[in-house]
Write an enzyme that holds these catalytic residues in place. Structure first.
Site, PDB file in Angstrom:
ATOM      1  N   ASP A 147      43.086  37.369  41.078  1.00 22.37           N
ATOM      2  CA  ASP A 147      44.230  36.884  41.859  1.00 22.37           C
ATOM      3  C   ASP A 147      43.933  35.497  42.436  1.00 22.37           C
ATOM      4  O   ASP A 147      44.836  34.795  42.881  1.00 22.37           O
ATOM      5  CB  ASP A 147      44.514  37.856  43.023  1.00 22.37           C
ATOM      6  CG  ASP A 147      45.694  38.768  42.726  1.00 22.37           C
ATOM      7  OD1 ASP A 147      46.532  38.405  41.891  1.00 22.37           O
ATOM      8  OD2 ASP A 147      45.765  39.847  43.348  1.00 22.37           O
ATOM      9  N   LYS A 173      52.344  45.478  35.857  1.00 21.56           N
ATOM     10  CA  LYS A 173      51.095  44.813  35.468  1.00 21.56           C
ATOM     11  C   LYS A 173      50.399  45.652  34.395  1.00 21.56           C
ATOM     12  O   LYS A 173      49.959  45.128  33.374  1.00 21.56           O
ATOM     13  CB  LYS A 173      50.176  44.632  36.688  1.00 21.56           C
ATOM     14  CG  LYS A 173      50.642  43.484  37.585  1.00 21.56           C
ATOM     15  CD  LYS A 173      49.951  43.446  38.928  1.00 21.56           C
ATOM     16  CE  LYS A 173      50.652  42.426  39.827  1.00 21.56           C
ATOM     17  NZ  LYS A 173      50.266  42.489  41.227  1.00 21.56           N
ATOM     18  N   GLN A 176      46.439  45.337  45.502  1.00 19.70           N
ATOM     19  CA  GLN A 176      47.879  45.095  45.650  1.00 19.70           C
ATOM     20  C   GLN A 176      48.243  44.928  47.135  1.00 19.70           C
ATOM     21  O   GLN A 176      47.906  45.771  47.962  1.00 19.70           O
ATOM     22  CB  GLN A 176      48.663  46.268  45.029  1.00 19.70           C
ATOM     23  CG  GLN A 176      50.162  46.071  45.036  1.00 19.70           C
ATOM     24  CD  GLN A 176      50.615  44.857  44.222  1.00 19.70           C
ATOM     25  OE1 GLN A 176      50.212  44.682  43.081  1.00 19.70           O
ATOM     26  NE2 GLN A 176      51.449  43.997  44.821  1.00 19.70           N
TER      27      GLN A 176
END
Ligand code: NDP
Length: 297
Positions: free
Chosen positions: A120, A53, A97
């Site tokens: 997200d 990322k 994460q």
């Protein structure tokens, strides 16, 4: 029937290309889209994801900062960091994460991320807005699936989409998107899970199948109807005696659907490349929102 391989890279490349001028416009007014990624513990797969990322953000001249917390960090440590980032105007997106170590409650932690920085799209407010048909941030993987369908001109409206999997990050938001009354939705959607009796009876009816179960090679050629378009979200490690010690496979047995399906995404190289790209999209959009300059997606 020739089966078309729906590769993710051309889709991802064209979206990233379209993002470049948007990033440049923001730079001209002194804004660099920035992702703050939080990783707790040292799960090797998570380390790779976060590194990938960060690399994608750099390539697009955006910033990303990774906050690494010890695996023994308690909930308060994580919540304090999220609170600081929620109030940091230079961080446009916050990503936690997953998976988190077992002693931490993912729900509490994800709910603490500001919905305005939830790139997200996992916050209940954003999931609710998606269900309402008025999305703020769309979860990256289902959004990526939609962009693959759009890029390859696979019609959705009026067709029967069968989703296998009902997770909050893939299956449920995928349902919300495909069933929505808009140009890339308007499908009749069936959602299957471990409580579904006779899965094949449903997949055989699917004009579009979205496989997101995390079960290697579970969808086989005898479970699909001729001409189906198949999106394989699954990424599963299957141990073998190769140099790496494993092979990545999807939820679809690709070989067995060739010649029956109209199209199928490969694994790797299908949906995988889309997830980070849609994270870039959401972070750029979040930065644009700060100056009321949203120009796409
Ligand atoms: P989860 O484990 O959270 O959810 C899996 C879902 O599939 C559950 O709803 C489960 O049902 C259902 N399921 C599992 N096995 C079966 C079965 N045999 N028959 C019917 N339904 C089944 O997984 P995720 O949604 O997080 O991920 C799914 C897959 O997608 C994984 O392989 C993951 O690695 C991959 N993935 C890929 C991404 C990408 O970037 N391409 C991003 C995110 C995920 P129940 O609810 O009843 O347990």
């Amino acid at each position: 029937m020739g089966t078309l391989l729906l590769k993710g890279k051309p889709v991802s490349d064209s979206i990233r290309l379209a993002l470049e001028p948007r990033v440049q416009s923001l730079k001209k007014i002194g804004i660099v889209p920035k992702l703050a990624a939080i990783i707790v513990g040292d799960d090797p797969a998570s380390q790779v994801y976060v590194r990938n990322k960060a690399r994608a953000f750099e390539k697009l001249s955006c910033e990303s900062q990774t906050y690494r917390l010890d695996s023994k960090s308690n909930e308060e440590n994580v919540l304090t960091l999220i609170d600081r980032l929620n109030n940091d105007p230079s961080a446009h997106g916050i990503l936690v994460q997953l998976p988190l170590p077992n002693h931490l409650d993912s729900k509490t932690i994800l709910h603490t991320v500001s919905p305005n920085k939830d790139v997200d799209g996992f916050h209940p407010e954003n999931l609710g807005l998606l269900l309402e048909g008025n999305p703020n941030f769309i979860p990256c993987t289902p959004h990526g699936v939609l962009e693959i369908l759009r890029h390859y001109d696979i019609s959705v409206s009026g067709r029967h989409a069968v989703i296998v999997g009902r997770s909050n990050i893939v299956g449920k938001p995928m349902f919300a998107l495909l069933a929505q009354k808009f140009e890339m939705g308007n499908a009749t959607v069936t959602i299957c899970h471990t409580g579904t009796k006779d899965l094949a009876a449903y997949t055989k009816q699917g004009d579009i199948i979205i496989a997101a179960a995390g079960s290697p090679n579970m969808i086989t050629g005898d479970m699909i109807k001729e001409g189906a378009d198949i999106i394989d979200v699954g990424i599963n490690r299957v141990d073998d005696d190769s140099e790496k010690g494993y092979t990545l496979v999807g939820d679809v047995n690709t070989e067995s659907v060739m010649g029956i399906a109209n199209s199928v995404t490969p694994v790797p190289g299908g949906v995988g490349p889309m997830t980070i790209t849609m994270l870039l999209v959401n972070t750029v959009k979040s930065a644009e929102k700060c100056v009321e300059l949203v120009t796409g997606w």
